[in-house]
Design a protein around this motif. Structure first.
Motif, PDB file in Angstrom:
ATOM      1  N   PRO A 215       0.872  -1.173   0.074  1.00  0.00           N
ATOM      2  CA  PRO A 215       0.063  -0.207  -0.156  1.00  0.00           C
ATOM      3  C   PRO A 215       0.961   1.219   0.056  1.00  0.00           C
ATOM      4  N   SER A 216       1.890   1.258   0.291  1.00  0.00           N
ATOM      5  CA  SER A 216       2.901   2.401   0.325  1.00  0.00           C
ATOM      6  C   SER A 216       3.491   2.890  -1.184  1.00  0.00           C
ATOM      7  N   LEU A 217       2.938   2.189  -2.087  1.00  0.00           N
ATOM      8  CA  LEU A 217       3.575   2.355  -3.575  1.00  0.00           C
ATOM      9  C   LEU A 217       2.975   3.787  -4.227  1.00  0.00           C
ATOM     10  N   ARG A 218       3.281   4.463  -4.768  1.00  0.00           N
ATOM     11  CA  ARG A 218       2.853   5.767  -5.255  1.00  0.00           C
ATOM     12  C   ARG A 218       1.961   5.599  -6.571  1.00  0.00           C
ATOM     13  N   GLN A 219       2.212   4.489  -7.272  1.00  0.00           N
ATOM     14  CA  GLN A 219       1.401   4.400  -8.481  1.00  0.00           C
ATOM     15  C   GLN A 219       0.437   3.043  -8.372  1.00  0.00           C
ATOM     16  N   PRO A 220      -0.837   3.237  -8.863  1.00  0.00           N
ATOM     17  CA  PRO A 220      -1.755   2.029  -8.496  1.00  0.00           C
ATOM     18  C   PRO A 220      -0.841   0.614  -9.006  1.00  0.00           C
ATOM     19  N   HIS A 221      -0.408   0.664 -10.166  1.00  0.00           N
ATOM     20  CA  HIS A 221       0.140  -0.657 -10.779  1.00  0.00           C
ATOM     21  C   HIS A 221       1.246  -0.280 -11.437  1.00  0.00           C
ATOM     22  N   LEU A 222       2.381  -1.122 -11.388  1.00  0.00           N
ATOM     23  CA  LEU A 222       3.622  -0.891 -11.980  1.00  0.00           C
ATOM     24  C   LEU A 222       4.409  -2.152 -12.171  1.00  0.00           C
ATOM     25  N   GLN A 223       4.927  -2.240 -13.417  1.00  0.00           N
ATOM     26  CA  GLN A 223       5.836  -3.363 -13.707  1.00  0.00           C
ATOM     27  C   GLN A 223       7.337  -3.262 -13.617  1.00  0.00           C
ATOM     28  N   GLU A 224       7.851  -4.088 -12.944  1.00  0.00           N
ATOM     29  CA  GLU A 224       9.165  -3.864 -12.649  1.00  0.00           C
ATOM     30  C   GLU A 224      10.112  -5.006 -12.273  1.00  0.00           C
ATOM     31  N   ASP A 225      11.039  -5.234 -13.266  1.00  0.00           N
ATOM     32  CA  ASP A 225      11.941  -6.419 -13.200  1.00  0.00           C
ATOM     33  C   ASP A 225      10.932  -7.780 -13.322  1.00  0.00           C
ATOM     34  N   ASP A 226      10.144  -7.917 -14.226  1.00  0.00           N
ATOM     35  CA  ASP A 226       9.338  -9.020 -14.442  1.00  0.00           C
ATOM     36  C   ASP A 226       8.344  -9.152 -13.373  1.00  0.00           C
ATOM     37  N   MET A 227       8.010  -8.208 -12.689  1.00  0.00           N
ATOM     38  CA  MET A 227       6.909  -8.509 -11.631  1.00  0.00           C
ATOM     39  C   MET A 227       5.842  -7.390 -11.465  1.00  0.00           C
ATOM     40  N   TRP A 228       4.827  -7.511 -11.125  1.00  0.00           N
ATOM     41  CA  TRP A 228       3.654  -6.493 -11.200  1.00  0.00           C
ATOM     42  C   TRP A 228       3.752  -6.187  -9.592  1.00  0.00           C
ATOM     43  N   LEU A 229       3.673  -4.593  -9.425  1.00  0.00           N
ATOM     44  CA  LEU A 229       3.642  -4.199  -8.206  1.00  0.00           C
ATOM     45  C   LEU A 229       2.205  -3.477  -8.214  1.00  0.00           C
ATOM     46  N   HIS A 230       1.517  -3.541  -7.024  1.00  0.00           N
ATOM     47  CA  HIS A 230       0.089  -3.027  -6.899  1.00  0.00           C
ATOM     48  C   HIS A 230      -0.011  -2.416  -5.533  1.00  0.00           C
ATOM     49  N   ARG A 231      -0.526  -1.128  -5.693  1.00  0.00           N
ATOM     50  CA  ARG A 231      -0.888  -0.567  -4.560  1.00  0.00           C
ATOM     51  C   ARG A 231      -2.005  -0.771  -3.754  1.00  0.00           C
ATOM     52  N   LEU A 232      -2.006  -1.927  -2.826  1.00  0.00           N
ATOM     53  CA  LEU A 232      -3.076  -2.401  -2.343  1.00  0.00           C
ATOM     54  C   LEU A 232      -2.659  -3.393  -1.194  1.00  0.00           C
ATOM     55  N   SER A 233      -3.539  -3.216  -0.103  1.00  0.00           N
ATOM     56  CA  SER A 233      -2.941  -4.020   1.078  1.00  0.00           C
ATOM     57  C   SER A 233      -4.198  -5.058   1.259  1.00  0.00           C
ATOM     58  N   GLN A 246     -13.206   8.591   1.892  1.00  0.00           N
ATOM     59  CA  GLN A 246     -12.381   9.532   2.561  1.00  0.00           C
ATOM     60  C   GLN A 246     -11.776   8.928   3.903  1.00  0.00           C
ATOM     61  N   ARG A 247     -12.883   8.144   4.717  1.00  0.00           N
ATOM     62  CA  ARG A 247     -12.534   7.858   6.170  1.00  0.00           C
ATOM     63  C   ARG A 247     -11.837   6.535   6.053  1.00  0.00           C
ATOM     64  N   GLN A 248     -12.082   5.824   5.003  1.00  0.00           N
ATOM     65  CA  GLN A 248     -11.610   4.334   5.261  1.00  0.00           C
ATOM     66  C   GLN A 248      -9.983   4.217   5.142  1.00  0.00           C
ATOM     67  N   HIS A 249      -9.410   3.246   5.462  1.00  0.00           N
ATOM     68  CA  HIS A 249      -8.068   2.873   5.168  1.00  0.00           C
ATOM     69  C   HIS A 249      -8.159   2.567   3.589  1.00  0.00           C
ATOM     70  N   SER A 250      -7.403   3.323   2.742  1.00  0.00           N
ATOM     71  CA  SER A 250      -7.419   3.170   1.339  1.00  0.00           C
ATOM     72  C   SER A 250      -6.858   1.870   0.811  1.00  0.00           C
ATOM     73  N   HIS A 251      -7.181   1.459  -0.319  1.00  0.00           N
ATOM     74  CA  HIS A 251      -6.627   0.301  -0.749  1.00  0.00           C
ATOM     75  C   HIS A 251      -6.495  -0.802  -0.032  1.00  0.00           C
ATOM     76  N   THR A 252      -7.701  -1.438   0.596  1.00  0.00           N
ATOM     77  CA  THR A 252      -7.631  -2.569   1.575  1.00  0.00           C
ATOM     78  C   THR A 252      -8.784  -3.532   0.850  1.00  0.00           C
ATOM     79  N   LYS A 253      -8.328  -4.850   0.801  1.00  0.00           N
ATOM     80  CA  LYS A 253      -9.187  -5.983   0.526  1.00  0.00           C
ATOM     81  C   LYS A 253      -8.725  -7.150   0.940  1.00  0.00           C
ATOM     82  N   LYS A 254      -9.967  -7.975   1.216  1.00  0.00           N
ATOM     83  CA  LYS A 254      -9.692  -9.457   1.528  1.00  0.00           C
ATOM     84  C   LYS A 254      -8.923 -10.330   0.427  1.00  0.00           C
ATOM     85  N   MET A 255      -8.330 -11.116   0.844  1.00  0.00           N
ATOM     86  CA  MET A 255      -7.486 -11.754  -0.376  1.00  0.00           C
ATOM     87  C   MET A 255      -8.526 -12.751  -1.233  1.00  0.00           C
ATOM     88  N   ALA A 256      -9.723 -13.246  -0.554  1.00  0.00           N
ATOM     89  CA  ALA A 256     -10.526 -13.605  -1.585  1.00  0.00           C
ATOM     90  C   ALA A 256     -11.165 -12.638  -2.725  1.00  0.00           C
TER      91      ALA A 256
END
Length: 371
Positions: A215-233, A246-256
């Protein structure tokens, strides 16, 4: 004149009675037909044949236009076949509408609301006894990842003679080695501000599809070194729709939810370093049956405090931890790796208990995922 007036009165009374009679008759016929539509017999009365599906599904009613457009001989055959089947079922005492319902699925997952707590380690319910049972369990591997030909350890992330924190099992009796060979493996890595991704890069070089969630990434999705990086917790609960975004912890979801959103049904390696949220996330994975979709689980556990939203006295907390790991065992996961960093402080629930480390990195393999 009086005779004509009498006849008019009789005619009006007769017509009024006939109107009442016809109205009552129409209502009776309407009620009879409406009640009859609930069962197959009324369909015969209406002249609407029923065609039973061969796959055991619900019966379909053919519209009058479909009946008229089809061959008359075939229409008669359908009606005769239906009547014979209906009579046979009625004689045998079967319910003709029983085929409308889907068959019972004994393997269907039943929602769970809590884990099964294990019995206390001792009658005294002391912290020391609970801690000893828990530490013995996490430091005793249940399976060995070795090569059948040489007997050597086969793990990505480890070099010969040196034990690394994060590693996966490449024993050929399990699925990961074969899926890496076929370039058909998927890796999920959960973390917060993680900079060291040696294992992820190694698996990406092997041809795996690697997704890193931070969740600390600056961009929502980024590809780096053949890996996908997602701004998601990854969390143990989805955001509450009643609370403004606005009051929620942003970018959080369950694994399912993440698996569903990404369209992924299986994960070969699930690595999680989530800074004391691992216990509630693991509980969510157990309760929602997500572990069935995971081949190997790598988890860093923090023991210096209870963890987020874990309550109770100290012995109850350790019992809860142990019960979660036993849930993994019931889900056919077996421990193959345990690592403790000697540089970490020796704290167990803010105390020095049995000289235990404050963090351990554990690895399990799902024994149902064979080659």
């Amino acid at each position: 004149m009086w005779t004509d007036m009498g006849r008019d009165c009789v005619s009006r009374a007769f017509l009024l009675r006939m109107c009442f009679f016809l109205t009552a008759l129409c209502m009776c016929v309407h009620v009879y037909l409406e009640r009859g539509r609930r069962g197959p017999l009324a369909l015969l009365a209406l002249g609407r044949p029923v065609q039973a599906r061969l796959d055991g599904g619900a019966q379909t009613h053919n519209s009058p236009s479909e009946v008229r457009s089809s061959d008359p001989a075939r229409t008669v055959k359908r009606r005769v076949s239906y009547v014979r089947t209906l009579k046979k079922d009625i004689i045998a005492g079967k319910d003709p509408s029983a085929t409308c319902c889907p068959p019972h699925r004994p393997n269907r997952k039943v929602p769970r609301w809590h884990i099964d707590l294990e019995p206390w380690a001792s009658e005294s319910r002391s912290l020391e006894n609970e801690a000893r049972r828990f530490l013995d369990y996490i430091t005793s591997p249940q399976v060995l990842c070795v090569c059948p030909a040489t007997g050597d350890a086969v793990r990505i992330g480890e070099q010969k003679g040196a034990k690394e924190p994060w590693t996966v099992c490449l024993d050929p009796q399990y699925s990961l080695a074969h899926r890496i060979h076929s370039k058909n493996c998927r890796v999920y890595s959960l973390g917060l501000g993680v900079e060291e991704r040696t294992l992820e890069r190694s698996l990406a070089r092997q041809g795996c599809e690697v997704h890193c969630f931070d969740p600390s990434l600056r961009q929502p999705h980024l590809q780096e070194d053949d890996m996908w990086l997602h701004r998601l917790s990854v969390d143990w609960r989805d955001p509450n729709p009643a609370i403004p975004a606005q009051r929620q912890h942003s970018h959080t979801k369950k694994m399912a939810t993440i698996l569903k959103d990404f369209g992924h049904r299986q994960v070969d390696v699930l690595k999680a370093d989530v800074e004391s949220a691992e216990w509630k996330i693991l509980e969510n994975l157990v309760l929602e049956g997500v572990l069935d979709s995971v081949a190997q689980l790598l988890l860093e556990v923090h023991l210096h405090w209870a963890g987020f939203e874990v309550g109770g006295d100290e012995p109850s907390v350790v019992r809860y931890w142990f019960s979660l790991l036993k849930e993994l065992e019931r889900a056919h996961f077996r421990l193959f790796h345990c690592y403790s960093d000697p540089a970490k402080p020796h704290l167990f629930l803010h105390k020095n208990v049995l000289n235990a480390s404050s963090t351990y990195i554990l690895g399990w393999v799902n024994t149902l995922w064979k080659q």
